[in-house]
Design a protein around this motif. Structure first.
Motif, mmCIF file in Angstrom:
data_model
loop_
_atom_site.group_PDB
_atom_site.id
_atom_site.type_symbol
_atom_site.label_atom_id
_atom_site.label_comp_id
_atom_site.label_asym_id
_atom_site.label_seq_id
_atom_site.Cartn_x
_atom_site.Cartn_y
_atom_site.Cartn_z
ATOM 1 N N VAL A 17 -4.974 -12.765 -1.921
ATOM 2 C CA VAL A 17 -3.932 -11.921 -1.343
ATOM 3 C C VAL A 17 -3.523 -12.582 -0.028
ATOM 4 O O VAL A 17 -4.308 -12.657 0.913
ATOM 5 N N PHE A 19 -1.415 -12.521 3.155
ATOM 6 C CA PHE A 19 -0.671 -11.588 4.014
ATOM 7 C C PHE A 19 -0.164 -12.369 5.215
ATOM 8 O O PHE A 19 -0.949 -12.871 6.011
ATOM 9 N N GLN A 71 -5.749 -5.439 -5.987
ATOM 10 C CA GLN A 71 -4.812 -4.306 -5.892
ATOM 11 C C GLN A 71 -5.473 -3.127 -5.167
ATOM 12 O O GLN A 71 -4.829 -2.446 -4.360
ATOM 13 N N LYS A 74 -5.456 -3.853 -1.528
ATOM 14 C CA LYS A 74 -4.100 -3.728 -0.987
ATOM 15 C C LYS A 74 -3.759 -2.256 -0.732
ATOM 16 O O LYS A 74 -3.167 -1.909 0.300
ATOM 17 N N VAL A 96 3.439 -9.705 1.637
ATOM 18 C CA VAL A 96 2.173 -9.677 0.911
ATOM 19 C C VAL A 96 2.401 -10.377 -0.422
ATOM 20 O O VAL A 96 3.343 -10.027 -1.144
ATOM 21 N N VAL A 98 0.405 -11.690 -3.934
ATOM 22 C CA VAL A 98 -0.811 -11.639 -4.746
ATOM 23 C C VAL A 98 -0.744 -12.786 -5.752
ATOM 24 O O VAL A 98 0.223 -12.896 -6.511
ATOM 25 N N LEU B 112 4.689 -1.991 0.164
ATOM 26 C CA LEU B 112 3.295 -2.346 0.492
ATOM 27 C C LEU B 112 2.353 -1.346 -0.169
ATOM 28 O O LEU B 112 1.253 -1.689 -0.574
#
Lengths: 116, 116
Positions: A17, A19, A71, A74, A96, A98, B112
């Motif tokens: 992930v 960010f 997930q 997140k 973000v 993934v 998000l």
């Protein structure tokens, strides 16, 4: 900070992930939140590692053993940020992403030159 | 530095090359190399964007439209580093991870919190 500031060699496939963010001026509780967020990540199931640095842009990459864990994380992170209205207060902008890591190379594997 | 320090919203799927490193002490020509490496990346076909920050760890994520472009860039970068014996001189340790980005969320998409 651990003695090893980046996630040690992992066995693909796993999930990253990514960010990336641009901060607003001032701290506004951000540093405390960021530290506790990282602690929280480390305690999650399926957590593999985290790497973080900030200059003009901040980049935090967290690694997870599967998509559902990523997930789940997140959602937890978004909830914490939302609780403190952090989205507007802390970030001028962010992304973000993934991703599934398919290949990994390290200094010791001497495979930076390798094709795969 | 561009006015937009991170890669703008892209359309998944695309490829991310996540390069994390710990530097050796001293510059030894690193800063000049890093700048020219980024310029070179921006000129490659299939280049989508690049994000970079360094504190204890350095993280550079470059984005590419497909796997072969990402592999091509990895070879070019490795060759340049090897030419200057940079692997030993500049890096105490590093990892290269090649990943496929499947989902992307941004501040403006207000997703998000979304599951996907």
């Amino acid at each position: 900070m651990s003695s090893h500031p980046f996630a040690d060699t992992l066995e693909p496939p796993y999930v990253a992930v990514i960010f990336t963010s641009v901060r607003t001026p001032g701290d506004n509780g951000y540093a405390v939140m960021a530290a506790s967020m990282e602690e929280l990540a480390r305690g999650q199931p399926s957590f593999l590692g985290i790497e973080s640095a900030r200059e003009d842009v901040g980049i935090t990459v967290s690694y997870w053993s599967d998509q559902s864990a990523a997930q789940g994380w997140k959602r937890v992170a978004a909830h914490l940020v939302a609780q403190r209205r952090g989205r507007e207060v802390w970030y001028a902008d962010y992304r973000v992403r993934v991703a599934t890591v398919e290949r990994e190379y390290g200094r010791d594997t001497s495979s930076l030159d390798a094709d795969r």
